[in-house]
Design an enzyme around this catalytic site. Structure first.
Site, PDB file in Angstrom:
ATOM      1  N   LYS A  21      -5.022   5.640  14.368  1.00  0.00           N
ATOM      2  CA  LYS A  21      -5.059   5.228  13.004  1.00  0.00           C
ATOM      3  C   LYS A  21      -6.588   5.149  12.805  1.00  0.00           C
ATOM      4  O   LYS A  21      -7.309   6.119  13.335  1.00  0.00           O
ATOM      5  CB  LYS A  21      -4.442   3.799  13.395  1.00  0.00           C
ATOM      6  CG  LYS A  21      -3.077   3.562  13.620  1.00  0.00           C
ATOM      7  CD  LYS A  21      -2.103   4.320  12.489  1.00  0.00           C
ATOM      8  CE  LYS A  21      -0.555   4.164  12.917  1.00  0.00           C
ATOM      9  NZ  LYS A  21       0.090   4.943  12.018  1.00  0.00           N
ATOM     10  N   SER A  66       6.674   9.111  12.612  1.00  0.00           N
ATOM     11  CA  SER A  66       5.652   9.005  11.483  1.00  0.00           C
ATOM     12  C   SER A  66       6.355   8.936  10.122  1.00  0.00           C
ATOM     13  O   SER A  66       6.761  10.013   9.872  1.00  0.00           O
ATOM     14  CB  SER A  66       4.620   9.882  11.690  1.00  0.00           C
ATOM     15  OG  SER A  66       3.706  10.037  10.483  1.00  0.00           O
ATOM     16  N   LYS A  86       0.919  -1.273   0.046  1.00  0.00           N
ATOM     17  CA  LYS A  86       0.021  -0.046  -0.025  1.00  0.00           C
ATOM     18  C   LYS A  86       0.781   1.230   0.048  1.00  0.00           C
ATOM     19  O   LYS A  86       0.448   2.149  -0.652  1.00  0.00           O
ATOM     20  CB  LYS A  86      -0.950   0.208   1.133  1.00  0.00           C
ATOM     21  CG  LYS A  86      -1.966   1.253   1.391  1.00  0.00           C
ATOM     22  CD  LYS A  86      -3.316   0.878   2.098  1.00  0.00           C
ATOM     23  CE  LYS A  86      -2.875   0.920   3.513  1.00  0.00           C
ATOM     24  NZ  LYS A  86      -2.629   2.282   4.008  1.00  0.00           N
ATOM     25  N   SER A  87       1.955   1.296   0.852  1.00  0.00           N
ATOM     26  CA  SER A  87       2.525   2.461   0.922  1.00  0.00           C
ATOM     27  C   SER A  87       3.496   2.653  -0.420  1.00  0.00           C
ATOM     28  O   SER A  87       3.504   3.806  -0.884  1.00  0.00           O
ATOM     29  CB  SER A  87       3.859   2.436   2.004  1.00  0.00           C
ATOM     30  OG  SER A  87       3.333   2.099   3.185  1.00  0.00           O
ATOM     31  N   ARG A 113      -8.574  12.394  12.050  1.00  0.00           N
ATOM     32  CA  ARG A 113      -7.320  12.181  12.164  1.00  0.00           C
ATOM     33  C   ARG A 113      -6.352  13.435  12.202  1.00  0.00           C
ATOM     34  O   ARG A 113      -6.703  14.460  11.441  1.00  0.00           O
ATOM     35  CB  ARG A 113      -6.755  11.469  10.766  1.00  0.00           C
ATOM     36  CG  ARG A 113      -7.447  10.169  10.326  1.00  0.00           C
ATOM     37  CD  ARG A 113      -7.125   9.051  10.959  1.00  0.00           C
ATOM     38  NE  ARG A 113      -5.548   8.297  10.860  1.00  0.00           N
ATOM     39  CZ  ARG A 113      -5.403   7.495  10.218  1.00  0.00           C
ATOM     40  NH1 ARG A 113      -6.212   7.044   8.948  1.00  0.00           N
ATOM     41  NH2 ARG A 113      -4.170   7.149  10.226  1.00  0.00           N
ATOM     42  N   GLY A 139      -5.235   7.835   5.196  1.00  0.00           N
ATOM     43  CA  GLY A 139      -4.488   8.823   5.857  1.00  0.00           C
ATOM     44  C   GLY A 139      -2.955   9.259   5.035  1.00  0.00           C
ATOM     45  O   GLY A 139      -2.746  10.126   5.099  1.00  0.00           O
ATOM     46  N   ASP A 190       1.605  -1.117  11.896  1.00  0.00           N
ATOM     47  CA  ASP A 190       0.363  -1.676  11.388  1.00  0.00           C
ATOM     48  C   ASP A 190      -0.244  -2.869  11.590  1.00  0.00           C
ATOM     49  O   ASP A 190      -1.252  -3.464  11.544  1.00  0.00           O
ATOM     50  CB  ASP A 190       0.263  -1.453   9.855  1.00  0.00           C
ATOM     51  CG  ASP A 190       0.405   0.007   9.535  1.00  0.00           C
ATOM     52  OD1 ASP A 190      -0.086   0.630  10.266  1.00  0.00           O
ATOM     53  OD2 ASP A 190       0.756   0.343   8.455  1.00  0.00           O
ATOM     54  N   GLN A 193       4.433   9.215   7.546  1.00  0.00           N
ATOM     55  CA  GLN A 193       3.510  10.177   6.824  1.00  0.00           C
ATOM     56  C   GLN A 193       4.081  11.592   6.899  1.00  0.00           C
ATOM     57  O   GLN A 193       4.076  12.027   5.882  1.00  0.00           O
ATOM     58  CB  GLN A 193       2.076   9.574   7.144  1.00  0.00           C
ATOM     59  CG  GLN A 193       1.528   8.544   6.666  1.00  0.00           C
ATOM     60  CD  GLN A 193      -0.036   8.245   7.010  1.00  0.00           C
ATOM     61  OE1 GLN A 193      -0.358   8.897   7.815  1.00  0.00           O
ATOM     62  NE2 GLN A 193      -0.496   7.250   6.786  1.00  0.00           N
TER      63      GLN A 193
HETATM   64  C1  S3P Z   1       2.433   4.757   6.379  1.00  0.00           C
HETATM   65  C2  S3P Z   1       2.759   5.152   7.535  1.00  0.00           C
HETATM   66  C3  S3P Z   1       2.078   4.719   8.710  1.00  0.00           C
HETATM   67  C4  S3P Z   1       1.368   3.505   8.606  1.00  0.00           C
HETATM   68  C5  S3P Z   1       0.539   3.738   7.534  1.00  0.00           C
HETATM   69  C6  S3P Z   1       1.083   3.971   6.129  1.00  0.00           C
HETATM   70  C7  S3P Z   1       3.072   5.204   4.937  1.00  0.00           C
HETATM   71  O1  S3P Z   1       1.410   5.802   9.162  1.00  0.00           O
HETATM   72  O2  S3P Z   1       0.464   3.291   9.972  1.00  0.00           O
HETATM   73  O3  S3P Z   1      -0.402   2.610   7.361  1.00  0.00           O
HETATM   74  O4  S3P Z   1       2.709   4.789   3.887  1.00  0.00           O
HETATM   75  O5  S3P Z   1       3.803   6.162   5.077  1.00  0.00           O
HETATM   76  P1  S3P Z   1       2.120   6.899  10.318  1.00  0.00           P
HETATM   77  O6  S3P Z   1       3.357   7.483   9.324  1.00  0.00           O
HETATM   78  O7  S3P Z   1       1.071   7.664  10.524  1.00  0.00           O
HETATM   79  O8  S3P Z   1       2.847   6.023  11.368  1.00  0.00           O
END
Ligand code: S3P
EC number: 2.5.1.19
Length: 427
Positions: A339, A166, A20-21, A120, A92, A312, A168
């Site tokens: 989350k 994080s 996914k990322s 969020r 998110g 996750d 993200q």
């Molecule tokens: C992600 C970072 C994580 C993870 C999310 C995907 C990403 O979140 O929980 O499912 O793709 O950068 P956080 O950065 O809020 O920890």
């Protein structure tokens, strides 16, 4: 939905869907790059499709022949204003990373999503982006979506010490920093997933990483690439846990992403004593296969710098702990509360309904095992990972039915999850 219960094992070979990322980022980098990007094994799940739709609304041409996605990049400054507010669904990653990209635009965009997105926290990305010169605000003076981003082509690089671990947040700052004047330096709280850093390099950019310190010069141009997305270890996690806790299992997962900022679950399974082998067959793409079978597990303590490497996976690791001998303690995981749902509370509450000895703490969970699980009415709370964890828990139940409310949430990251699981079931 009535879940499958009372199963003795899972057997076979499975390739889980794309990461996914990496899927999100492949569209984003493809859009920001000059030239064409092709993406193979893109995750066709709600979250990543939200990212694809969003960049189409921002003027990026994206072709999809059902196999390969082709992004016709506009270059860093080539995005166009959308003609309405953009719905990013439950994602998110989409809202936070895109806020970073749009910080450097010369127009205003409004991003919103579903009920969960509306809770969020966004200050974690909006504050550093404001320091760089963008104007971002949440709904009526709050930090919550819908958020309005007015970008500026005059972003300035910053030095930023992250208050949360994080990926993200780190990624939003890096995506803005690519467009900024001068250098940006980020100090991470803990090392988090580094797919953005990997992709900056893959797309021809330059970035320096030294432990928790990341440096990037602004004003870089990216060039389109061919991306092959490896399978998502966060999706593989449900099958790793199912195979290790059911009585008679033998499973091989192929083409799984093994980036070591994501493999905390492999370390935990190893520490718990799982019978498992891991082989990194494709070092360039950081992917390989994992074989695992029924295992006698012992409790472990999980905390500190491993947490971002398995953030996750913690709900399904909690399930794993219900079947391990002794007391498992998970700490330093307060991020789970923000989350898709509060995953500390959701995991404790739903597994307790099924008979688990599990207690929520301020920053994690305490689980005593092994404990037999029984039937119950449970809910995913609309959170994909809670739904999939409960479907794996149900397989252990010998006594009673397990009825799962909001099962459709799994389509956020794994639309075929229930089919893939039932195909591996030994009847
Ligand atoms: C992600 C970072 C994580 C993870 C999310 C995907 C990403 O979140 O929980 O499912 O793709 O950068 P956080 O950065 O809020 O920890």
């Amino acid at each position: 939905m009535k879940l499958l219960t009372n199963q003795i094992g899972i057997k076979g070979i499975l390739e889980v869907p794309g990461d996914k990322s990496i899927s999100h980022r492949s569209i984003m980098f493809g859009a920001m790059a000059k030239g064409t990007t092709t993406i193979r094994k893109f995750l066709r799940a709600d979250d990543c499709l939200s990212t694809k739709a969003m960049f189409e609304e921002l003027g990026v041409k994206i072709d999809d022949d059902g196999d390969i996605i082709t992004v016709h990049g506009t270059g860093v400054n080539g995005l166009k204003p959308a003609n309405k507010a953009i719905d990013i669904g439950n994602s998110g990653t989409t809202i936070r990373l895109t806020t970073g990209i749009l910080a450097g635009s010369s127009f205003t965009t409004v991003l919103y999503g579903d009920e969960s997105i509306a809770k969020r926290p966004m200050n974690r990305v909006m504050l550093p982006l404001q320091e760089m010169g963008a104007i971002c605000r949440g709904e009526s003076g709050t930090e919550f979506p819908p958020i309005t981003i007015t970008g500026t082509p005059n972003l300035k690089g910053i030095s930023y010490k992250m208050p949360v671990a994080s990926a993200q947040v780190k990624s939003a700052i890096l995506l803005a920093a690519l467009q900024a004047e001068g250098e940006t330096v980020i100090e991470e709280k803990e090392i988090t997933r580094d797919h953005t850093e990997d992709m900056i390099r893959q797309f021809g950019g330059q970035i320096t990483v030294d432990g928790k310190f990341i440096r990037l010069q602004g004003g870089q141009e990216l060039t389109g690439q061919d991306v092959i997305v490896p399978g998502d270890i966060s999706s593989a996690a449900f099958f790793l846990v199912a195979a290790s806790i059911l009585k008679d299992s033998q499973l091989k997962l192929i083409n799984v992403g093994l980036n070591q900022t994501r493999t905390g679950i492999i370390d935990v399974l190893t520490d718990m004593g799982a019978s498992m082998t891991v082989s990194e067959d494709d070092q360039q793409n950081k992917s390989g296969s994992i074989t695992i079978e029924t295992s006698r597990l012992k409790a472990v303590e999980i905390g500190g710098d491993i947490i971002p490497r398995l953030i996750d996976e913690l709900p399904v690791i909690a399930l794993l702990a219900t079947q391990a001998e002794g007391r498992t303690i998970i700490r330093d995981a307060e991020e789970l509360k923000v989350k898709e749902t509060n995953r500390i509370d959701a995991t404790a509450r739903e597994l307790a309904k099924m008979g688990a000895k599990i207690e929520a703490t301020a920053d994690g969970l305490i689980i005593d095992g092994p404990t037999p699980l029984h039937g119950a009415e449970v809910t995913s709370y609309g959170d994909h990972r809670i739904g999939m964890m409960l479907a794996v828990a149900a397989l252990l139940v010998e006594d009673g039915d397990v009825d799962l409310a909001k099962p459709e949430a799994v389509s956020v990251s794994y639309p075929n999850f229930f089919d893939d699981l039932s195909q591996l079931i030994e009847r």
